[in-house]
Design an enzyme around this catalytic site. Structure first.
Site, short mmCIF file in Angstrom:
data_model
loop_
_atom_site.label_atom_id
_atom_site.label_comp_id
_atom_site.label_asym_id
_atom_site.label_seq_id
_atom_site.Cartn_x
_atom_site.Cartn_y
_atom_site.Cartn_z
N GLN A 40 -91.91 14.45 10.98
CA GLN A 40 -92.65 15.54 11.64
C GLN A 40 -91.67 16.67 11.87
O GLN A 40 -90.62 16.47 12.52
CB GLN A 40 -93.22 15.05 12.97
CG GLN A 40 -94.40 14.13 12.83
CD GLN A 40 -95.64 14.87 12.38
OE1 GLN A 40 -96.30 15.53 13.16
NE2 GLN A 40 -95.96 14.78 11.11
N ARG A 49 -105.56 9.21 15.09
CA ARG A 49 -104.49 9.69 14.19
C ARG A 49 -103.45 8.62 13.84
O ARG A 49 -103.50 7.50 14.30
CB ARG A 49 -103.78 10.88 14.83
CG ARG A 49 -103.16 10.62 16.19
CD ARG A 49 -102.47 11.90 16.68
NE ARG A 49 -101.93 11.75 18.01
CZ ARG A 49 -102.56 12.08 19.13
NH1 ARG A 49 -103.78 12.59 19.09
NH2 ARG A 49 -101.99 11.92 20.30
N PHE A 62 -99.96 16.00 10.74
CA PHE A 62 -99.43 15.06 11.73
C PHE A 62 -98.97 13.78 11.05
O PHE A 62 -99.03 13.64 9.84
CB PHE A 62 -100.51 14.77 12.80
CG PHE A 62 -100.58 15.82 13.89
CD1 PHE A 62 -100.05 17.10 13.72
CD2 PHE A 62 -101.18 15.53 15.11
CE1 PHE A 62 -100.12 18.06 14.72
CE2 PHE A 62 -101.25 16.48 16.13
CZ PHE A 62 -100.73 17.75 15.94
N SER A 63 -98.58 12.82 11.88
CA SER A 63 -97.88 11.63 11.37
C SER A 63 -98.69 10.78 10.41
O SER A 63 -99.92 10.76 10.44
CB SER A 63 -97.42 10.77 12.53
OG SER A 63 -96.29 11.37 13.10
N ASP A 85 -91.63 12.41 14.97
CA ASP A 85 -91.79 11.06 14.40
C ASP A 85 -91.23 10.88 12.98
O ASP A 85 -91.43 11.73 12.12
CB ASP A 85 -93.27 10.71 14.28
CG ASP A 85 -94.04 10.96 15.54
OD1 ASP A 85 -93.42 11.23 16.58
OD2 ASP A 85 -95.28 10.90 15.49
C1 FRU Z 1 -96.28 11.03 18.25
C2 FRU Z 1 -97.22 12.15 17.85
C3 FRU Z 1 -98.28 11.62 16.90
C4 FRU Z 1 -98.69 12.85 16.15
C5 FRU Z 1 -97.40 13.62 16.05
C6 FRU Z 1 -97.54 15.10 16.11
O1 FRU Z 1 -95.03 11.46 18.66
O2 FRU Z 1 -97.78 12.74 19.00
O3 FRU Z 1 -99.34 10.96 17.53
O4 FRU Z 1 -99.23 12.55 14.90
O5 FRU Z 1 -96.57 13.16 17.10
O6 FRU Z 1 -96.34 15.74 15.85
#
Ligand code: FRU
Length: 493
Positions: A60, A167, A106-107, A44
């Site tokens: 990410q 999240r 994470f994001s 992401d």
């Molecule tokens: C979306 C996701 C988010 C998460 C991240 C983890 O692609 O699954 O929900 O924060 O990627 O890498």
């Protein structure tokens, strides 16, 4: 809490990048002008922001292989969203709440506060019973080196929301208050939960902005909420949302009650490879979206992340698009004008007639931009087929079926790797023209059509030198008013 540990892990990751950079960047699948990480895995877009004169993209990131693993935040800056300079990683897992081996950073998103650059992201760790997710803060004076807030996490999952389905905070400011929307799940249905704060550290729940009744899955990843024109848009990527990867809702919002009433729903992109888009505001007021040009394998169609892992990397971003409100309150997603700076060696032709079952050759190659304007009133064809990226038995077919009012992107013969036919409704009622706008790069095709409302982003892994492209008239003649095309400058390594 260890500031040193994050620094240590960032340094370790930087060394890994340094060691692999040269080899990875020789890969034949590397894109020419789509944003990629230097090496390793990217998913992401995170923390997109225009800050102190530059566009910042965070992402990410797993610097250690071409697959998803413990998540770091990569970081790059640009003056035009096209030419990029990589900065040291912004975040690395280092705390109990975003632990290295079991989860990661994470994001999330970014905002300026108190002259500093603030990030809000999801710390993910394994508590022994699965992933625990909570929203965390990090900040930076110089926009490069970040420190995690010692009071993290700042928002935890409420009763009834599974801790592994909470999240992706997206932040914005309205008057003197900060707002965050988070993806969540309750009773098996996806939710977008709204929170507010005046200081970035203490957050209060406001309302559920919107909720799936099943049609949009059990969890919304990467929700985003922003004004366009006099309307508000909620967008998200549903888990369990059938073939939908990027949904938008348009409606009205009341800050006093935190209520969002939507009347329109649509799809940002109908292709296989557009997911988790995040928006940000450009300094000139444009609302720009950037998506991850891939998607997860819980999508019900055949899915993987392509063969680039063999070269030690995977993932890139779709070209930035501007969200524009149409008269009927649906949205158009238009490639940003900055991309025009990449154009060179223009070719142009006007007033072209293609007789039934005949073809016209288009600009050849695999890195190009082509625009064409079809006159629907003068054409008698009932289907228009684009045969793209053809070489050595490979072919990617895009079909505009005017009778059935549907468009298709077929990549079953694209590259010996990819599969699947993506499709979307094609509403041309009352229209005089069909405009088609193609961005092709080494391993991707982004096809925009019908006022930038029928968009397909799909990755295809044909990198042969001798690729040809053509348009064909089926079931009648085709009148094309103009075709313009360009080669595109290489900006990435
Ligand atoms: C979306 C996701 C988010 C998460 C991240 C983890 O692609 O699954 O929900 O924060 O990627 O890498």
């Amino acid at each position: 809490m260890s500031k040193e540990l994050m620094i240590e892990r960032i340094e370790k990751a930087q060394k890994e990048i340094e060691a692999k950079r040269e080899t990875v960047q020789q890969g034949k699948f590397r894109q020419d002008y789509h944003f990629m990480a230097e090496t390793g895995w990217i998913n992401d877009p995170n923390g997109l922001i225009y800050f102190k004169g530059k566009y910042h993209f965070f992402y990410q990131y797993n610097p250690y292989s071409g697959f998803w693993d413990c998540m770091h935040w990569g970081h790059a800056v640009s003056e035009d969203m096209i030419h990029w300079e990589y900065l040291p990683l912004a975040l690395a897992p280092s705390e109990v709440y975003d632990d290295h081996l079991k989860g990661g950073c994470f994001s999330g998103s970014a905002i300026e506060h108190d002259g500093k650059l603030f990030l809000i992201y999801t710390g993910t760790c394994n508590n022994g019973n699965g992933f625990e997710q909570a929203q965390c803060i990090a900040y930076s004076e110089d926009g490069i080196h970040f420190e995690k807030y010692e009071g993290n996490p700042v928002i935890t999952a409420p009763e009834g929301v599974p801790t592994d389905l909470f999240r992706d905070p997206k932040i914005w400011k309205h008057d003197d208050t900060y707002y965050v929307v988070c993806g969540a799940s309750k009773n098996g249905f996806a939710q977008a939960r709204l929170y507010k704060s005046t200081d970035m550290f203490h957050w209060e729940f406001v309302n559920v902005l919107a909720e799936s009744r099943g049609e949009w899955g059990y969890m919304w990843e990467c929700p985003d909420f922003y004004p366009v024109g006099d309307k508000y848009v909620l967008m998200f990527s549903p888990m369990g949302g059938k073939e939908r990867t990027s949904v938008y809702l348009v409606g009205d919002f009341d800050y006093d009650t935190g209520k969002f009433f939507y009347t329109i729903s649509g799809e940002i992109d109908w292709g296989f490879d557009y997911y988790a888009p995040q928006s940000f505001l450009a300094p000139d007021g444009r609302r720009i979206l950037v998506g991850w040009a891939n998607a997860w394998d819980w999508m019900p169609f055949w899915k993987d992340w392509g063969p680039t892992y063999q070269e030690g990397w995977c993932g890139f971003f779709n070209i930035p698009r501007e969200a524009v409100l149409a008269e009927d309150n649906t949205l158009k997603f238009i490639p940003v004008k900055e991309l025009q700076d990449l154009r060179k060696n223009k070719q142009e032709e006007a007033d072209i007639l293609i007789k039934e079952d005949e073809k016209k050759e288009l600009r050849s190659g695999c890195v190009y931009e082509t625009e064409m304007r079809i006159n629907l009133k003068k054409s008698t064809a009932d289907k228009i087929r684009l045969n793209l990226r053809m070489s050595q038995g490979k072919k990617t077919e895009i079909l505009f079926d005017l009778k059935r009012a549907e468009a298709y992107f077929d990549r079953n013969n694209s590259d010996g790797w990819s599969k699947g036919v993506a499709r979307c409704p094609l509403n041309l009622m009352g229209k005089e023209h069909l405009d088609i706008h193609i961005y092709s790069d080494k391993i991707s095709l982004e096809i925009f059509s019908n006022d930038y409302q029928n968009n397909f982003s799909c990755n295809i892994y044909n990198v042969d030198d001798d690729q040809k492209n053509e348009v064909k008239a089926i079931g009648g003649d085709l009148v094309i008013e103009s075709i313009r095309s360009w080669e595109l400058e290489k900006t990435m390594k």
